[in-house]
Enzyme design. Structure first.
Site, PDB file in Angstrom:
ATOM      1  N   TYR A 140       0.819  -1.215   0.000  1.00 45.07           N
ATOM      2  CA  TYR A 140       0.000   0.000   0.000  1.00 45.07           C
ATOM      3  C   TYR A 140       0.853   1.267   0.000  1.00 45.07           C
ATOM      4  CZ  TYR A 140      -3.955  -3.027   1.167  1.00 45.07           C
ATOM      5  OH  TYR A 140      -4.914  -3.995   1.158  1.00 45.07           O
ATOM      6  N   LYS A 190       3.245 -15.602   2.261  1.00 43.86           N
ATOM      7  CA  LYS A 190       3.195 -16.325   0.993  1.00 43.86           C
ATOM      8  C   LYS A 190       4.642 -16.598   0.639  1.00 43.86           C
ATOM      9  CE  LYS A 190       0.782 -17.765  -2.621  1.00 43.86           C
ATOM     10  NZ  LYS A 190      -0.134 -18.908  -2.568  1.00 43.86           N
ATOM     11  N   ASP A 222      -3.361 -18.127   1.372  1.00 44.83           N
ATOM     12  CA  ASP A 222      -4.512 -18.779   0.734  1.00 44.83           C
ATOM     13  C   ASP A 222      -5.094 -19.853   1.648  1.00 44.83           C
ATOM     14  OD1 ASP A 222      -2.007 -19.894   0.320  1.00 44.83           O
ATOM     15  OD2 ASP A 222      -2.464 -20.738  -1.637  1.00 44.83           O
ATOM     16  N   ASP A 246      -5.673  -6.819   5.692  1.00 44.58           N
ATOM     17  CA  ASP A 246      -6.840  -6.068   5.230  1.00 44.58           C
ATOM     18  C   ASP A 246      -7.938  -7.064   4.844  1.00 44.58           C
ATOM     19  OD1 ASP A 246      -8.514  -4.139   4.238  1.00 44.58           O
ATOM     20  OD2 ASP A 246      -7.215  -3.501   2.604  1.00 44.58           O
ATOM     21  N   ASP A 250     -11.281  -8.626   7.560  1.00 45.93           N
ATOM     22  CA  ASP A 250     -12.696  -8.488   7.184  1.00 45.93           C
ATOM     23  C   ASP A 250     -13.367  -9.852   7.152  1.00 45.93           C
ATOM     24  OD1 ASP A 250     -12.522  -5.759   6.934  1.00 45.93           O
ATOM     25  OD2 ASP A 250     -13.497  -5.697   4.969  1.00 45.93           O
TER      26      ASP A 250
END
Ligand code: NAD
Length: 360
Positions: A140, A190, A222, A246, A250
């Site tokens: 980001y 990852k 994943d 992020d 959620d």
């Protein structure tokens, strides 16, 4: 004397934060804790008054405080403004100004609200997860970034980058949090594909040597997304970078089925900022319908992380359980035979339960 900067914000913000403020003031009174709560403007309210979503006096107020308590910002009234003037920029600038690099989001199931989860009750009944997400680095913020035309074709790119200090400080936050819980930490990466997260895994392993009492595992992002649905009760603390967090935070929050119940903390070296995870809900603003419990639970986090008052944090959480046990529900968490109350009545019920609970 502890100082709290108080930013009600927009939409339902003023209603839910008024209830939360009452709870904080009640704790201060019962605990005989000297507390100064000073109110400021942020978001759309600040745009209306000063043409800026975070005017200088508001940032100064936050910087001078021990903790920040915030309602929510934004709304259709300000949607057409240029990006720099939009209410949400006020929040981002506040986080950056206070260097709040650690975002803590508990996703805890309230047994009284099991039916609100989109998953079967037997899958979620023991869910009690704390997501610790890095908030100021990663793809980001990484440079270079942009969209450019290369050989007549548009090309977009961002840079995923973490240095070891950034990883180390968020890892310490997560390990310490795990020590106060069930002593299990799952770090998400990852590492099979991305070098940035291979470094992430290496540094987390180094930090783990300082916390031999915490069991560490690593999980690919994943798989973590899948396990959160398949067997969410396996997780205690989930440690993530900015982008993976992020998404996963959620996902984790939705396990509980009720956006109006979930609190968050954003922590830096000195201060912390506390707010519900939901937005300003313009559709129900000003109608005494909003659920104030997420903001009230944010006050519990404020007491726990910024004022070192764990016992009073627990008292607030118990008071919230008590009002749910009494069958009180705001409309968003109501089921069949529950008694629907408004924002104010729900806040007052928590205050009454706190008073009834005796000393911490
Ligand atoms: P939202 O979270 O405000 O609302 C989503 C839905 O959940 C709505 O139906 C709303 O009524 C409901 N809801 C949210 N909080 C509730 C509560 N406490 N009690 C009962 N119902 C509740 O998300 P949105 O509609 O996408 O965004 C509305 C505005 O809020 C936008 O301007 C957005 O940018 C802003 N926003 C702000 C924050 C923040 O301040 N941290 C976070 C997200 C969105």
């Amino acid at each position: 004397m502890k100082k709290i900067a108080f930013f009600p914000g927009d939409g339902i913000g003023p209603e839910i934060s008024a209830a939360a403020r009452q709870v904080l003031e009640t704790v201060a009174e019962l605990a005989q804790m000297p507390l100064q709560i000073e109110e400021g403007l942020v978001g759309g309210a600040a745009v209306d008054a000063h043409g800026d979503p975070l005017p200088e006096p508001s940032l100064a107020l936050a910087m001078a405080a021990d903790a920040v308590l915030l309602g929510a910002v934004g709304g259709p009234k300000w949607d057409a403004l240029p990006p720099a003037q939009r209410p949400e920029q006020g929040l981002l600038r506040l986080r950056k100004g206070l260097d709040l690099y650690a975002n803590l989001r508990p996703a805890q199931i309230f047994p009284q609200l099991l039916a609100a989860s989109p998953l079967r009750p037997e899958l979620v009944q023991d869910v009690d997860i704390l997501v610790v997400r890095e908030l100021t680095g990663d793809i980001y913020f990484g440079q270079p970034r942009g969209i450019e035309v290369v050989e007549g074709k548009r090309r977009g790119y961002n840079t995923m980058v973490y240095d070891e200090d950034e990883i180390r400080r968020i890892a310490h936050v997560a390990f310490r949090a795990a020590q106060g819980r069930r002593r299990r930490l799952c770090s998400v990466d990852k590492a099979n594909v991305l070098e940035t997260t291979r470094l992430w895994r290496e540094v987390v392993n180094e930090v783990a040597r300082d916390y031999p009492d915490v069991t560490l595992e690593h999980m690919y992002v994943d798989n973590a997304a899948m396990q959160l649905i398949r067997n969410p009760a396996q997780f205690d603390v989930l440690l993530t970078g900015n982008m993976f967090g992020d998404i996963l935070s959620d996902e984790a929050s939705q396990l509980t089925g009720s956006i109006g119940m979930l609190a968050s903390a954003s922590l830096g070296e000195g201060r912390g900022m506390y707010e519900p995870i939901h937005g300003s809900a313009p559709d129900i603003a000003g109608q005494d319908k909003a659920n104030p419990l997420a903001t009230i639970l944010s006050v519990a986090m404020l007491l726990r992380h910024s004022l070192d008052q764990e016992a009073w944090a627990v008292r607030i959480e118990k008071a919230v359980h008590a009002v749910l046990d009494q069958g009180l529900r705001t409309a968003d968490i109501a089921t069949g035979d529950s008694k629907i109350v408004g924002t104010r009545a729900m806040g007052e019920a928590v205050v009454a339960a706190l008073r009834a609970g005796g000393q911490a």
